[in-house]
Design a protein around this motif. Structure first.
Motif, PDB file in Angstrom:
ATOM      1  N   VAL A   9      16.543  41.335  67.226  1.00 22.54           N
ATOM      2  CA  VAL A   9      17.555  40.548  66.484  1.00 22.54           C
ATOM      3  C   VAL A   9      17.478  40.938  65.014  1.00 22.54           C
ATOM      4  N   GLY A  10      18.544  41.534  64.515  1.00 24.85           N
ATOM      5  CA  GLY A  10      18.597  41.965  63.114  1.00 24.85           C
ATOM      6  C   GLY A  10      18.563  43.473  63.031  1.00 24.85           C
ATOM      7  N   ALA A  11      19.684  44.056  62.578  1.00 30.03           N
ATOM      8  CA  ALA A  11      19.762  45.517  62.485  1.00 30.03           C
ATOM      9  C   ALA A  11      19.683  45.961  61.038  1.00 30.03           C
ATOM     10  N   PRO A  13      16.817  47.536  58.083  1.00 31.75           N
ATOM     11  CA  PRO A  13      15.869  48.651  58.228  1.00 31.75           C
ATOM     12  C   PRO A  13      14.747  48.354  59.227  1.00 31.75           C
ATOM     13  N   ALA A  14      14.206  47.122  59.211  1.00 28.47           N
ATOM     14  CA  ALA A  14      13.089  46.798  60.116  1.00 28.47           C
ATOM     15  C   ALA A  14      13.553  46.866  61.571  1.00 28.47           C
ATOM     16  N   GLY A  15      14.676  46.214  61.869  1.00 31.16           N
ATOM     17  CA  GLY A  15      15.179  46.183  63.250  1.00 31.16           C
ATOM     18  C   GLY A  15      15.579  47.563  63.737  1.00 31.16           C
ATOM     19  N   LEU A  32      20.853  43.727  68.070  1.00 30.32           N
ATOM     20  CA  LEU A  32      22.064  42.981  67.706  1.00 30.32           C
ATOM     21  C   LEU A  32      21.983  42.460  66.272  1.00 30.32           C
ATOM     22  N   ASP A  33      23.152  42.279  65.690  1.00 32.40           N
ATOM     23  CA  ASP A  33      23.217  41.824  64.299  1.00 32.40           C
ATOM     24  C   ASP A  33      24.535  41.107  64.075  1.00 32.40           C
ATOM     25  N   ASP A  34      24.509  40.151  63.147  1.00 40.86           N
ATOM     26  CA  ASP A  34      25.753  39.426  62.887  1.00 40.86           C
ATOM     27  C   ASP A  34      26.704  40.191  61.972  1.00 40.86           C
ATOM     28  N   ASN A  35      26.245  41.256  61.363  1.00 41.28           N
ATOM     29  CA  ASN A  35      27.173  42.100  60.604  1.00 41.28           C
ATOM     30  C   ASN A  35      27.893  43.047  61.562  1.00 41.28           C
ATOM     31  N   HIS A  36      28.977  43.637  61.062  1.00 38.17           N
ATOM     32  CA  HIS A  36      29.744  44.522  61.934  1.00 38.17           C
ATOM     33  C   HIS A  36      29.282  45.976  61.828  1.00 38.17           C
ATOM     34  N   GLY A  40      21.645  46.082  57.543  1.00 39.13           N
ATOM     35  CA  GLY A  40      21.059  44.926  56.850  1.00 39.13           C
ATOM     36  C   GLY A  40      21.541  44.854  55.414  1.00 39.13           C
ATOM     37  N   GLN A  41      20.697  44.331  54.548  1.00 39.24           N
ATOM     38  CA  GLN A  41      21.125  44.094  53.164  1.00 39.24           C
ATOM     39  C   GLN A  41      21.142  45.381  52.347  1.00 39.24           C
ATOM     40  N   ILE A  42      20.036  46.097  52.366  1.00 31.79           N
ATOM     41  CA  ILE A  42      19.941  47.248  51.462  1.00 31.79           C
ATOM     42  C   ILE A  42      20.827  48.405  51.930  1.00 31.79           C
ATOM     43  N   TRP A  43      20.974  48.572  53.244  1.00 33.89           N
ATOM     44  CA  TRP A  43      21.797  49.667  53.774  1.00 33.89           C
ATOM     45  C   TRP A  43      23.158  49.163  54.205  1.00 33.89           C
ATOM     46  N   ARG A  81      25.955  36.722  66.407  1.00 32.46           N
ATOM     47  CA  ARG A  81      25.004  35.814  65.766  1.00 32.46           C
ATOM     48  C   ARG A  81      24.220  35.064  66.828  1.00 32.46           C
ATOM     49  N   VAL A  82      22.890  35.164  66.784  1.00 34.11           N
ATOM     50  CA  VAL A  82      22.073  34.363  67.703  1.00 34.11           C
ATOM     51  C   VAL A  82      22.014  32.951  67.144  1.00 34.11           C
ATOM     52  N   PHE A  83      22.417  31.967  67.962  1.00 35.59           N
ATOM     53  CA  PHE A  83      22.432  30.597  67.432  1.00 35.59           C
ATOM     54  C   PHE A  83      21.602  29.636  68.256  1.00 35.59           C
ATOM     55  N   LEU A 140      26.799  39.536  44.837  1.00 35.50           N
ATOM     56  CA  LEU A 140      27.758  40.278  44.009  1.00 35.50           C
ATOM     57  C   LEU A 140      27.735  41.762  44.391  1.00 35.50           C
ATOM     58  N   GLN A 141      26.521  42.268  44.614  1.00 40.21           N
ATOM     59  CA  GLN A 141      26.411  43.677  45.004  1.00 40.21           C
ATOM     60  C   GLN A 141      27.150  43.926  46.332  1.00 40.21           C
ATOM     61  N   ALA A 142      27.013  42.977  47.268  1.00 41.12           N
ATOM     62  CA  ALA A 142      27.696  43.137  48.560  1.00 41.12           C
ATOM     63  C   ALA A 142      29.217  43.125  48.363  1.00 41.12           C
ATOM     64  N   GLY A 297       9.436  42.775  59.080  1.00 41.13           N
ATOM     65  CA  GLY A 297      10.265  42.760  57.866  1.00 41.13           C
ATOM     66  C   GLY A 297      10.080  41.479  57.077  1.00 41.13           C
ATOM     67  N   GLU A 298      11.120  41.096  56.356  1.00 40.94           N
ATOM     68  CA  GLU A 298      11.009  40.029  55.357  1.00 40.94           C
ATOM     69  C   GLU A 298      10.533  38.665  55.883  1.00 40.94           C
ATOM     70  N   PRO A 299      10.809  38.261  57.139  1.00 40.12           N
ATOM     71  CA  PRO A 299      10.303  36.944  57.577  1.00 40.12           C
ATOM     72  C   PRO A 299       8.777  36.868  57.598  1.00 40.12           C
ATOM     73  N   GLY A 303       8.473  42.140  51.290  1.00 42.77           N
ATOM     74  CA  GLY A 303       7.714  43.368  51.007  1.00 42.77           C
ATOM     75  C   GLY A 303       8.569  44.591  50.756  1.00 42.77           C
ATOM     76  N   GLY A 304       9.898  44.469  50.856  1.00 46.92           N
ATOM     77  CA  GLY A 304      10.755  45.611  50.544  1.00 46.92           C
ATOM     78  C   GLY A 304      10.922  46.564  51.718  1.00 46.92           C
ATOM     79  N   LEU A 305      11.606  47.645  51.425  1.00 49.93           N
ATOM     80  CA  LEU A 305      12.066  48.584  52.451  1.00 49.93           C
ATOM     81  C   LEU A 305      10.919  49.258  53.211  1.00 49.93           C
TER      82      LEU A 305
HETATM   83  C1  LIG Z   1      21.344  39.907  49.444  1.00 46.83           C
HETATM   84  C2  LIG Z   1      20.238  40.944  49.406  1.00 46.83           C
HETATM   85  C3  LIG Z   1      20.469  42.185  48.790  1.00 46.83           C
HETATM   86  C4  LIG Z   1      19.460  43.146  48.749  1.00 46.83           C
HETATM   87  N1  LIG Z   1      19.696  44.324  48.090  1.00 46.83           N
HETATM   88  C5  LIG Z   1      18.672  45.201  47.944  1.00 46.83           C
HETATM   89  C6  LIG Z   1      18.836  46.388  47.159  1.00 46.83           C
HETATM   90  O1  LIG Z   1      19.891  46.648  46.623  1.00 46.83           O
HETATM   91  N2  LIG Z   1      17.773  47.225  47.044  1.00 46.83           N
HETATM   92  C7  LIG Z   1      16.570  46.946  47.637  1.00 46.83           C
HETATM   93  O2  LIG Z   1      15.618  47.723  47.491  1.00 46.83           O
HETATM   94  N3  LIG Z   1      16.398  45.846  48.388  1.00 46.83           N
HETATM   95  C8  LIG Z   1      17.403  44.961  48.529  1.00 46.83           C
HETATM   96  N4  LIG Z   1      17.195  43.817  49.231  1.00 46.83           N
HETATM   97  C9  LIG Z   1      15.922  43.635  49.908  1.00 46.83           C
HETATM   98  C10 LIG Z   1      15.947  44.371  51.248  1.00 46.83           C
HETATM   99  O3  LIG Z   1      16.875  43.723  52.077  1.00 46.83           O
HETATM  100  C11 LIG Z   1      14.602  44.373  51.916  1.00 46.83           C
HETATM  101  O4  LIG Z   1      13.706  44.981  51.040  1.00 46.83           O
HETATM  102  C12 LIG Z   1      14.489  45.118  53.234  1.00 46.83           C
HETATM  103  O5  LIG Z   1      15.383  46.134  53.346  1.00 46.83           O
HETATM  104  C13 LIG Z   1      14.574  44.121  54.334  1.00 46.83           C
HETATM  105  O6  LIG Z   1      14.808  44.717  55.585  1.00 46.83           O
HETATM  106  P1  LIG Z   1      14.865  43.798  56.861  1.00 46.83           P
HETATM  107  O7  LIG Z   1      15.264  44.679  57.988  1.00 46.83           O
HETATM  108  O8  LIG Z   1      13.594  43.016  56.967  1.00 46.83           O
HETATM  109  O9  LIG Z   1      15.989  42.700  56.564  1.00 46.83           O
HETATM  110  P2  LIG Z   1      17.559  42.782  56.302  1.00 46.83           P
HETATM  111  O10 LIG Z   1      17.960  44.059  55.721  1.00 46.83           O
HETATM  112  O11 LIG Z   1      17.881  41.527  55.575  1.00 46.83           O
HETATM  113  O12 LIG Z   1      18.194  42.702  57.779  1.00 46.83           O
HETATM  114  C14 LIG Z   1      18.182  41.531  58.549  1.00 46.83           C
HETATM  115  C15 LIG Z   1      19.424  41.520  59.425  1.00 46.83           C
HETATM  116  O13 LIG Z   1      19.317  40.478  60.404  1.00 46.83           O
HETATM  117  C16 LIG Z   1      20.588  39.875  60.563  1.00 46.83           C
HETATM  118  N5  LIG Z   1      20.381  38.529  61.113  1.00 46.83           N
HETATM  119  C17 LIG Z   1      19.642  37.514  60.596  1.00 46.83           C
HETATM  120  N6  LIG Z   1      19.679  36.438  61.418  1.00 46.83           N
HETATM  121  C18 LIG Z   1      20.466  36.776  62.476  1.00 46.83           C
HETATM  122  C19 LIG Z   1      20.901  36.083  63.649  1.00 46.83           C
HETATM  123  N7  LIG Z   1      20.543  34.823  63.899  1.00 46.83           N
HETATM  124  N8  LIG Z   1      21.721  36.740  64.512  1.00 46.83           N
HETATM  125  C20 LIG Z   1      22.093  38.017  64.273  1.00 46.83           C
HETATM  126  N9  LIG Z   1      21.708  38.729  63.181  1.00 46.83           N
HETATM  127  C21 LIG Z   1      20.908  38.113  62.289  1.00 46.83           C
HETATM  128  C22 LIG Z   1      21.146  39.868  59.122  1.00 46.83           C
HETATM  129  O14 LIG Z   1      22.539  39.748  59.086  1.00 46.83           O
HETATM  130  C23 LIG Z   1      20.697  41.239  58.631  1.00 46.83           C
HETATM  131  O15 LIG Z   1      21.651  42.241  58.877  1.00 46.83           O
HETATM  132  C24 LIG Z   1      18.199  42.855  49.329  1.00 46.83           C
HETATM  133  C25 LIG Z   1      17.988  41.638  49.972  1.00 46.83           C
HETATM  134  C26 LIG Z   1      18.985  40.681  50.010  1.00 46.83           C
HETATM  135  C27 LIG Z   1      18.720  39.349  50.681  1.00 46.83           C
END
Ligand SMILES: Cc1cc2nc3c(=O)[nH]c(=O)nc-3n(C[C@H](O)[C@H](O)[C@H](O)COP(=O)(O)OP(=O)(O)OC[C@H]3O[C@@H](n4cnc5c(N)ncnc54)[C@H](O)[C@@H]3O)c2cc1C
Length: 442
Positions: A9-11, A13-15, A32-36, A40-43, A81-83, A140-142, A297-299, A303-305
């Motif tokens: 759950v979550g696509a 970088p970690a997923g 799966l991911d709730d974005n299209h 995730g956020q950074i990519w 979205r997993v709910f 804002l970046q998004a 990842g972040e949960p 810790g970043g990318l």
């Molecule tokens: C708004 C924001 C902007 C960021 N911008 C940058 C940046 O510019 N540069 C940088 O270095 N770091 C940035 N970061 C930090 C970066 O996201 C992390 O460092 C790292 O990439 C996290 O990867 P991740 O896979 O753990 O999480 P994420 O990249 O956050 O991916 C998690 C994914 O899980 C999905 N998800 C969550 N819950 C559900 C659910 N219930 N059902 C379905 N899908 C779900 C989310 O939509 C998301 O796509 C940003 C973080 C945030 C919150």
């Protein structure tokens, strides 16, 4: 009901790293991911880099990861979205068809589950924080990646965390004038963080690169916003900043303000995973306290990318029954960086007293600070004021309330996010009739 050996759950970088590692070892994986689009956020996808902008290492890493994901054989379910977790080893997700806007319900069965739900921005209430023109930096970046034009706009960036510099540099490259960047962490905290970066040369180079893009824009440490100011029509005109000794107004068209990140732990909590200090507890293989449920990842820590990618690979390989000892030293480096971030960007106590009595804390339900102050707990506040009971379900006000009053929610209940009531009564096999799986990432 669809069955998979592994659901991720979550696509972000970690997923992506987890799904790719497991699928390459032969696992039947659903990501799966709730974005299209994955990323995730950074990519996050959006406008591709223009011809006159250099392709960054982030874009290169994203392209490589997506190429590997496409080739690995994992199935993708996007816009989902997993709910809910209706029974052990079963997830419920909802998708909305882009063409028809009709919701579709998916009941998904797994043997193993990897949670890669990422983080979100933390907002703290101060007078004016709900004005139009005040954004979270990541939000804002998004928007800008989606086409929002910031050319020639004067933008003040404030709050806390490494995201401030990353976003400010991005906005500058998109033509904005960054009037200042205000980081609440003290100079001492930031100096010791900078020293810790000597052990992470790539991150040090990245930070210096952002600073060079932001030449001419002041980066003030130990400085935080106390109010966003508007004209008689409610248009943002300035941000009021302080360093604790003096206070001044800085004119701006937009304010990007967020106080570091907080983990998305709602789904792990609903599954019963143990949380420690707000983060999901995992072992060296990313196993949570619930059998066959992993978290990456972040949960597990902001810790970043790099930390997200390595944890993803470890969890994916473990689910596929492969050894991960070769990755242990990179994982340890990620853990050290995570700890350094937490130390550097811890919040100063002054931020707890920014809200005025009339400042909204829960913006979904219009609950001001004065209504919350007499309450005794999160439950009491919910019952008496409806704080946290609007569409965001406490995602925004919850962390603010925790910072201001120290209250945390006692329980997590489904649905984790708003779901149309009609979707809950769809025939159980409706998801099978739709071509929901796609491999078109871009
Ligand atoms: C708004 C924001 C902007 C960021 N911008 C940058 C940046 O510019 N540069 C940088 O270095 N770091 C940035 N970061 C930090 C970066 O996201 C992390 O460092 C790292 O990439 C996290 O990867 P991740 O896979 O753990 O999480 P994420 O990249 O956050 O991916 C998690 C994914 O899980 C999905 N998800 C969550 N819950 C559900 C659910 N219930 N059902 C379905 N899908 C779900 C989310 O939509 C998301 O796509 C940003 C973080 C945030 C919150």
């Amino acid at each position: 009901m669809k069955h998979f050996e592994l659901i991720v759950v979550g696509a972000g970088p970690a997923g992506i790293a987890a799904a790719t590692a497991a699928a390459r070892c032969g696992c039947r994986v659903l990501l799966l991911d709730d974005n299209h689009a994955p990323g995730g956020q950074i990519w996050r996808t959006g406008q591709e880099p223009s011809a006159n902008k250099p392709v960054t290492s982030t874009e290169n890493r994203r392209a490589t990861a997506l190429r590997r994901l496409t080739a690995c054989g994992a199935k993708l379910l996007l816009g989902a979205r997993v709910f809910d977790v209706p029974s052990p080893n079963v997830l419920q997700a909802i998708t909305e068809s882009l063409a028809s806007n009709a919701p579709e319900l998916h009941t998904l069965h797994y043997d193993k589950l990897i949670l890669a739900t990422g983080a979100r921005e933390r907002f703290l209430p101060f007078p004016g924080w709900t004005l139009p023109g005040v954004f979270g930096p990541g939000g804002l970046q998004a928007l800008v990646k989606g086409g929002f034009d910031v050319r020639n706009k004067r933008i003040a960036v404030a709050g806390s965390g490494p995201l401030l510099l990353a976003v400010a540099a991005h906005l500058r490259q998109d033509g904005a004038h960054i009037v200042s960047i205000s980081e609440q962490a003290s100079t001492t905290q930031l100096l010791s963080f900078a020293l810790s970066l000597l052990a992470h040369p790539a991150k040090l180079r990245e930070g210096l690169h952002f600073r060079s893009i932001l030449r001419g824009s002041p980066y003030r440490l130990g400085c935080w916003p106390v109010a966003a100011l508007a004209d008689a029509h409610g248009n943002l005109t300035a941000v009021r900043l302080t360093n604790g000794k003096k206070t001044w107004d800085e004119s701006c068209d937009l304010l990007a303000c967020g106080f570091h990140l907080i983990p998305n732990t709602e789904l792990p909590a609903l599954l019963g995973c143990t949380l420690n200090n707000g983060f999901v507890q995992v072992d060296a293989q990313q196993r949570t306290t619930v059998p066959n449920v992993f978290c990456i990842g972040e949960p597990t820590g902001i810790g970043g990318l790099d930390a997200a990618l390595i944890q993803g690979e470890i969890a994916g390989l473990t689910c596929a029954g492969k050894p991960t000892s070769a990755l242990a030293s990179r994982a340890a480096a990620g853990e050290r960086f995570t700890a350094a971030l937490a130390r550097a960007f811890r919040l100063r106590p002054e931020l707890r007293s920014l809200a005025a009595p009339e400042t909204l804390v829960c913006r979904c339900e219009d609950v001001p600070f004065s209504a919350l102050a007499p309450r005794t707990s999160w439950t009491d506040a919910k019952l008496q004021t409806r704080c946290g009971m609007g569409p965001c379900q406490g995602r925004i006000c919850g962390p603010a309330v925790e910072t201001l009053f120290g209250w945390t929610p006692k329980s997590i209940r489904p649905p984790l996010s708003p779901v149309p009531v009609g979707a809950l009564f769809l025939p159980p096999n409706s998801s099978d009739s739709q071509p929901v799986f796609t491999k078109e990432h871009q």
